[in-house]
Design an enzyme around this catalytic site. Structure first.
Site, PDB file in Angstrom:
ATOM      1  CB  SER A 175      21.963 -34.286 -61.719  1.00 23.27           C
ATOM      2  OG  SER A 175      21.135 -35.397 -61.435  1.00 23.27           O
ATOM      3  CG  ASP A 293      13.661 -33.445 -61.869  1.00 28.55           C
ATOM      4  OD1 ASP A 293      13.756 -34.581 -62.376  1.00 28.55           O
ATOM      5  OD2 ASP A 293      14.649 -32.820 -61.405  1.00 28.55           O
ATOM      6  CG  HIS A 349      16.978 -34.142 -64.041  1.00 27.93           C
ATOM      7  ND1 HIS A 349      16.912 -33.843 -62.706  1.00 27.93           N
ATOM      8  CD2 HIS A 349      18.213 -34.650 -64.251  1.00 27.93           C
ATOM      9  CE1 HIS A 349      18.047 -34.168 -62.122  1.00 27.93           C
ATOM     10  NE2 HIS A 349      18.865 -34.656 -63.038  1.00 27.93           N
TER      11      HIS A 349
END
Length: 409
Positions: A175, A293, A349
């Site tokens: 991320s 996501d 995610h």
């Protein structure tokens, strides 16, 4: 092969002893040994009946063990000769080694958290390469509040001071950690070379929304900041994700006020060729996007895809963005060279499975040829294996351990 408990019935010319002669043996021993019968590999000894009557069982055993000793010494000397030759040849071959890797965690996380620790350890175990989670500041808090340019500076000094990385390393970004990873590649002057960059859900083209935080007092404070001018100096100094927040309907303020992503993506009017050169030095760029996501807006930012300027209506694939077509950072050149892997996996995610980790991350963390060579590790091992087979056949060794050791050089 004739064994000790077998009796030789056919009368064939007796070969001369191959491993048992020695100046230290007595004349009587030499005479007895000349009468001995050797098997194909020279190991067992069987005396004729007349010789047995002369020396008895004790002397036969003595001669047998003496012959076995000389046979083993001859094999050892032959092996040492082969090893010396292989060592000499290896000195002129490229050296293969397992380049280490670092993990850069996402926002609100830290290296000591169980999930990050397990992730790093699993990749190390599966790849055989040493992995390190690189912490910046105190982890969770600084991941939210330290500007990304400052986080990159901290990471840069850390990698430069790690002797384990001096010959090169790979990066696995999670991320927001991918922003620091790219900062190490493009902005870290004097840092060790980065071999492979594996990006797991990275906001490379920006994100149109601050990642969901929660209901704690920290998140309430951050939410209040977000509702003000996101590109103001104060927010840019105190909210890390503001450094890659890109509102497509406010591009002018983004270009003027955002302090990190416009620089990282070479979006500014004056392009920095050094950033592009450094990004092009990657051996592999692996971009992993999650199909569901809901944290990155849009999810295609993991592949450098994004909204066109002025609109939220459509999402451009990476190949249709200006960053790609005008090749601001070298993404197009890397892609055309076959060095970019666009990968999508199921899940939300960072919800990556073990099987997908093994399939899409581990292959880029294993053995690689050192920077001084140009031949892959697999070719080097195959070549050494053939050398081992050649010398084994030439010398006539039957011991499988010699070939085995050569194959594990």
């Amino acid at each position: 092969m004739i064994r000790l408990n077998q009796i030789q019935t056919k009368h064939k010319p007796k070969p001369k002893p191959r491993f048992c002669s020695s100046k230290e043996k007595s004349v009587a021993d030499q005479e007895l040994l000349s009468r001995a019968h050797f098997s194909g590999d020279g190991a067992p000894v069987v005396l004729s009946e007349s010789d047995k009557s002369r020396v008895g069982g004790g002397e036969e055993e003595k001669i047998f063990f003496r012959c076995s000793y000389h046979r083993k010494m001859a094999h050892l000397n032959a092996f040492l000769a082969v090893a010396a030759i292989v060592a000499l040849i290896s000195a002129f071959l490229p050296l293969a080694y397992s380049a280490p890797f670092i993990v850069l965690h996402g926002i609100g996380d830290k290296c000591s958290n169980r999930g990050v620790t397990q992730f790093t350890d699993l990749l190390s175990d599966w790849s055989g390469s040493q992995g390190y989670c690189l912490e910046i500041g105190n982890g969770s808090w600084d991941s939210w509040t330290m500007p990304l340019i400052d986080q990159t500076a901290v990471a840069c000094e850390k990698v430069k001071n790690m002797p384990e990385l001096s010959e090169g390393y790979s990066i696995v970004g999670l991320s927001q950690g991918n922003m620091i990873g790219r900062g190490l590649i493009e902005l870290c002057d004097g840092g060790p070379p980065v071999k492979n960059f594996v990006s797991v859900a990275g906001p490379h083209a920006g994100t149109a929304s601050i990642p969901f935080c929660g209901s704690s007092w920290v998140c309430i404070m951050l939410d209040s900041l977000i509702k003000t001018e996101i590109y103001s100096e104060y927010i840019q100094e105190h909210l890390a994700p503001s450094g890659f927040l890109k509102i497509p309907t406010d591009v002018a303020n983004y270009m003027e006020g955002c302090r990190f992503l416009p620089k990282l993506n070479n979006e500014l009017p004056v392009k920095n060729s050094t950033y592009k050169e450094r990004f092009l030095s990657l051996d592999n760029l692996v971009l992993i996007m999650f199909d569901h996501d809901t944290i990155l807006i849009p999810k295609e930012t993991s592949w450098f895809g994004y909204y066109p300027d002025g609109s939220f209506q459509t999402v451009l694939p990476p190949q249709k963005t200006k960053l790609y077509t005008e090749d601001w950072i070298g993404l197009r050149m890397l892609d055309e060279a076959g060095k970019v892997k666009f990968i999508n996996v199921p899940g939300n995610h960072l919800q990556i499975s073990h099987s997908d980790m093994k399939k899409y991350i581990v292959p880029y963390l294993g053995d690689r040829t050192s920077s001084t060579g140009s031949v892959s590790e697999s070719l080097s091992h195959e070549w050494l294996s053939r050398v081992g087979d050649f010398f084994t056949d030439l010398i006539g060794l039957r011991d499988y351990q010699v070939g085995l050791m050569l194959r594990n050089v």
